[in-house]
Write an enzyme that holds these catalytic residues in place. Structure first.
Site, PDB file in Angstrom:
ATOM      1  N   LYS A 100      56.796  50.001  41.069  1.00  0.00           N
ATOM      2  CA  LYS A 100      56.243  48.644  41.052  1.00  0.00           C
ATOM      3  C   LYS A 100      57.296  47.715  40.664  1.00  0.00           C
ATOM      4  CE  LYS A 100      53.243  45.451  38.798  1.00  0.00           C
ATOM      5  NZ  LYS A 100      52.501  45.229  37.606  1.00  0.00           N
ATOM      6  N   ALA A 187      47.006  41.787  38.507  1.00  0.00           N
ATOM      7  CA  ALA A 187      46.904  40.724  37.319  1.00  0.00           C
ATOM      8  C   ALA A 187      45.910  39.491  37.633  1.00  0.00           C
ATOM      9  CB  ALA A 187      48.299  40.022  37.423  1.00  0.00           C
ATOM     10  N   THR A 210      45.588  44.598  30.734  1.00  0.00           N
ATOM     11  CA  THR A 210      45.062  43.911  29.552  1.00  0.00           C
ATOM     12  C   THR A 210      43.505  43.980  29.594  1.00  0.00           C
ATOM     13  OG1 THR A 210      46.867  42.317  29.660  1.00  0.00           O
ATOM     14  CG2 THR A 210      45.314  41.709  28.293  1.00  0.00           C
TER      15      THR A 210
END
Lengths: 257, 70
Positions: A100, A187, A210
């Site tokens: 990535k 994201a 997250t």
């Protein structure tokens, strides 16, 4: 649900959820969250070994790279050179060429640095890497990355770690419609409905860290993301009803008393 | 007393005996097994050369591995 695999760089995967392994309390929690998420691919970072305490536990002791695909990333790299250097080290350490690429623009937004992303992608592809690329949500940039040979296009839905949810569904959709390689939202996901939305838009997968790691109960949230990704995908495949401005009764009007 | 060389490992200057190989360095640092990569003066040292590649005074060494990340 019938088998609905997807193919990434010639490999077939069942799970459309890719999870990061950062920000967890410890490796045990990381391993449990990954398991609950059902992910078959995890992102990992490349960092210096702490030579002051060499016996420290290692991620590979908790997540077996033979069972789960490690996807080395370039998080923390702000220029093409350091990104390429990092991934060459990753390939040496792990032996994997699926990577990535993310080259960041600034600390505040962690938005992609696109000129350096192009430069690094070109160098890596030339060097035999299979590049999944974190990028902005510009369809022109996405097309160019695909034409260069990137194996997956991964536009952000919102800034990394923001949990804002998908702010740019139109751009994501435009990128999906033109792409011939997998498109993943990378994201911005904050909760399960965001993952479902990414999949309902037609993404091949969704990548997050997250949203799971910073949930009060990361294992519970990992499971929720697992379901949401599947639910969103199934909704996409099933074809949603058209939107209408006005009501349409669900019960038949015939036979009213 | 045997000759020593100073090398920088992961940003830290350390002294080692001369004629030490990359493999010897990993052993001296108690880095055994695991998935690691070694870079010497910005050049990757493939694991097949860890035994034969000898370190020199002033070398800049980076030893990396995988950690949790998003």
């Amino acid at each position: 649900m019938p088998s609905d695999s997807w193919t990434l760089a010639g490999q077939s995967y069942q799970s459309r959820l890719i999870v990061g392994t950062g920000k967890y309390k410890d490796f045990e929690e990381t391993a449990k969250a990954v398991e609950a998420s059902g992910a078959e691919i995890v992102t990992v970072a490349v960092r210096r070994i702490n030579i002051a305490s060499p016996g420290e536990p290692m991620l590979v002791d908790y997540l077996n790279p033979k069972k789960i695909t490690y996807l080395p990333n370039t998080a923390g790299c702000f220029d093409a050179d350091s990104a390429v250097r990092t991934l060459r080290l990753a390939r040496e350490a792990g032996g994997w060429d699926l990577v990535k690429l993310e080259v960041l623009g600034d600390q505040k937004t962690l938005y992609p640095n696109m000129p350096d992303t192009f430069e690094a992608a070109e160098a890596l592809i030339k060097d035999g890497f299979k590049v999944m690329v974190y990028c902005n949500d510009d369809p022109i940039a996405a097309k160019r990355l695909e034409d260069m040979g990137c194996v997956a296009i991964m536009p952000l839905g919102a800034p990394i770690g923001s949990g804002l949810g998908i702010q740019n569904p139109v751009q994501i959709r435009l990128i999906i419609e033109q792409a011939n390689v997998p498109v993943l939202v990378d994201a911005g996901v904050g909760t399960a409905s965001d993952a479902a939305q990414a999949m309902e838009l037609g993404c091949d997968g969704v990548l997050m860290n997250t949203a799971i790691a910073e949930a009060k109960d990361p294992i519970g949230m990992a499971k929720a993301m697992n379901y949401a990704t599947k639910a969103g995908r199934l909704a996409y495949l099933s074809g949603r009803m058209p939107k209408r401005l006005y009501a349409d009764p669900s019960s038949p009007l015939a036979g009213l008393i | 007393m045997s000759q020593t060389i100073k090398i920088t490992v992961n940003g830290e200057i350390r002294a080692f005996q001369a004629d030490m190989s990359v493999q010897g360095l990993l052993g001296a640092l108690e880095i055994v097994g695991g998935k690691v990569a070694v870079e010497r003066n910005r050049q990757i040292v493939p694991s097949s050369q860890h035994n034969t590649e000898l370190l020199e005074d002033g070398d800049q060494i980076e030893i990396v591995h995988f950690i949790g990340g998003g």
